[in-house]
Scaffold this active site. Structure first.
Site, short mmCIF file in Angstrom:
data_model
loop_
_atom_site.label_atom_id
_atom_site.label_comp_id
_atom_site.label_asym_id
_atom_site.label_seq_id
_atom_site.Cartn_x
_atom_site.Cartn_y
_atom_site.Cartn_z
N LYS A 1 0.83 -1.21 0.00
CA LYS A 1 0.00 0.00 0.00
C LYS A 1 0.85 1.25 0.00
CE LYS A 1 -4.38 -1.76 1.19
NZ LYS A 1 -5.69 -1.59 1.77
N LYS B 1 -3.90 -9.12 -7.14
CA LYS B 1 -5.15 -9.41 -6.45
C LYS B 1 -6.25 -8.45 -6.87
CE LYS B 1 -6.24 -7.66 -2.41
NZ LYS B 1 -6.78 -7.36 -1.07
N LYS C 1 -10.71 -3.61 -4.36
CA LYS C 1 -11.79 -2.65 -4.59
C LYS C 1 -11.27 -1.23 -4.72
CE LYS C 1 -13.69 -3.35 -0.07
NZ LYS C 1 -12.68 -3.00 0.92
P1 ATP Z 1 -8.64 -2.46 -0.57
O1 ATP Z 1 -8.39 -2.63 -2.01
O2 ATP Z 1 -9.43 -1.23 -0.24
O3 ATP Z 1 -7.45 -2.68 0.28
P2 ATP Z 1 -9.76 -5.07 -0.51
O4 ATP Z 1 -10.50 -5.25 -1.78
O5 ATP Z 1 -8.46 -5.76 -0.36
O6 ATP Z 1 -9.66 -3.56 -0.16
P3 ATP Z 1 -10.71 -5.49 2.22
O7 ATP Z 1 -11.78 -4.66 2.81
O8 ATP Z 1 -9.34 -5.17 2.63
O9 ATP Z 1 -10.77 -5.49 0.63
O10 ATP Z 1 -11.01 -7.03 2.47
C1 ATP Z 1 -12.21 -7.60 2.88
C2 ATP Z 1 -12.10 -9.09 2.79
O11 ATP Z 1 -12.05 -9.50 1.42
C3 ATP Z 1 -10.85 -9.68 3.44
O12 ATP Z 1 -11.18 -10.87 4.12
C4 ATP Z 1 -9.95 -9.99 2.27
O13 ATP Z 1 -9.06 -11.05 2.55
C5 ATP Z 1 -10.96 -10.39 1.21
N1 ATP Z 1 -10.45 -10.14 -0.14
C6 ATP Z 1 -10.08 -8.94 -0.65
N2 ATP Z 1 -9.68 -9.08 -1.93
C7 ATP Z 1 -9.79 -10.40 -2.24
C8 ATP Z 1 -9.51 -11.18 -3.42
N3 ATP Z 1 -9.06 -10.62 -4.53
N4 ATP Z 1 -9.75 -12.52 -3.38
C9 ATP Z 1 -10.22 -13.09 -2.26
N5 ATP Z 1 -10.49 -12.42 -1.12
C10 ATP Z 1 -10.28 -11.09 -1.09
#
Ligand code: ATP
Ligand code: LTN
Length: 327
Positions: A112, A194, A197
């Site tokens: 990040k 990955k 969002k």
């Molecule tokens: P950001 O991009 O804002 O960091 P994020 O998409 O990684 O957010 P989080 O709110 O950090 O989302 O994660 C919420 C949940 O979703 C966590 O349990 C995380 O492990 C899961 N998660 C996030 N991205 C993925 C992915 N690409 N595949 C599977 N699980 C995911």
């Protein structure tokens, strides 16, 4: 006595099918077997720049979406992290028991910080301590998360063990719960990273509230390769990612899927994924619109969740405070 599950999700923008498959769907499927506490972790969200008004909206949007996905208030408590002061308060005590070196190893911080060099703040660095606090406050048995959170969970376990050893028994040691399927959904534009969002790239992610047209367009543009067979081969990252998404949404086995696409092209695969994803998301979207427009119901659910969470959190915090000699 049922085991207790705790998990959280940040209200940072729109929810992706990665979040859904890696986390939310599992929370929903597990909920009848456990005692569940789910949290919209808005205090974690401010480790990256947020517009205050939008953050507030997104926090309620996220709560509504979790309910729309099937989190059932009769089986699960749902609340907003910033409403319970014990979260940052316990994080402070934990901070004083985490060696710098251990925190410096966290790869999410490195990622990040690299992506956002203009806002590398202390909170972003300390993010895992607040996450450990979230989990430990509730004497959690199991934490269902995606693969990317494994390292943070290990840190939470370490600090809990160290604290119990140095000050006396206070925290249950939590276990991660990472399902094999869907634990790491990759970006459609770039299957080596990955699906996230907060990515700004177009055609990177399918969001739960995307229209059928958007979903179709994004899958059409998804990265594949120049080979012809459609088989589960982890080395062929783009096609593998699409097949994994199809596997979970369609509930078919790998053999069935390979049979279905024998001698077929990527066009058909992309059409079939679009169909099944649109079909799965449609009832969630309908439910979301209903819940989001019923503010009274949403606030009632969140309030009820907060009350339940607060009583557990306060007890743990009080114990930790006393053990370290704080008045
Ligand atoms: P950001 O991009 O804002 O960091 P994020 O998409 O990684 O957010 P989080 O709110 O950090 O989302 O994660 C919420 C949940 O979703 C966590 O349990 C995380 O492990 C899961 N998660 C996030 N991205 C993925 C992915 N690409 N595949 C599977 N699980 C995911
Ligand atoms: N760090 C997690 C979100 C999160 C969380 C938690 C998950 C914050 N607190 C407690 C499980 C338990 C993430 O970014 N995915």
């Amino acid at each position: 006595m049922k085991q207790r599950v705790f998990s959280g999700i940040q209200p940072t923008g729109k929810v992706t099918i990665g979040n859904y498959l890696g986390a939310i769907k599992n929370w929903v499927e597990l909920q009848e077997h456990y005692e569940n506490i789910f949290c919209v972790v808005n205090s974690h969200a401010i480790t990256t720049k947020q517009d205050p008004q939008i953050l507030k909206q997104h926090t309620y949007d996220m709560a509504a979406l979790l309910l729309a996905c099937g989190i059932d208030p009769a089986q699960s408590s749902l609340f907003i992290q910033s409403e319970i002061d014990a979260h940052p308060a316990l994080a402070w005590i934990l901070n004083c028991n985490i060696p710098m070196g251990e925190m410096e190893r966290m790869t999410q911080f490195k990622d990040k910080a690299q992506k956002n060099p203009k806002n590398i703040n202390v909170g972003l660095f300390d993010y895992p301590a607040l996450m450990a606090s979230d989990i430990l406050l509730y004497q959690t048995d199991l934490v269902p998360v995606g693969e990317d959170q494994k390292q943070h969970l290990e840190l939470a376990r370490n600090v809990a063990q160290r604290f119990n050893r140095d000050f006396g028994e206070c925290f249950k040691i939590p276990e991660p719960l990472i399902t094999k399927l869907g634990a790491r959904i990759m970006g459609l534009d770039d299957p080596t990273s990955k699906m996230s969002k907060s990515s700004k790239a177009q055609n990177h992610a399918i969001f739960l509230l995307d229209s059928p047209e958007e979903i179709e367009k994004k899958f059409k543009k998804a990265t594949t390769d120049s080979q012809t067979s459609i088989v589960f081969d982890p080395e062929r990252k783009g096609v593998y990612n699409l097949l994994c998404i199809y596997e979970i949404f369609s509930k078919k086995t790998r053999d069935e899927i390979e049979e279905e696409f024998r001698d077929q092209g990527y066009g058909l695969l992309k059409r079939r994924i679009t169909e099944v994803v649109v079909e799965t998301l449609e009832p969630i979207q309908r439910e979301y619109t209903k819940i989001r427009s019923d503010e009274k119901y949403l606030l009632e659910v969140l309030n009820q969740g907060k009350e339940k969470a607060q009583s557990i959190a306060d007890q743990t915090y009080k114990k930790a405070k006393t053990l370290v000699g704080l008045i």
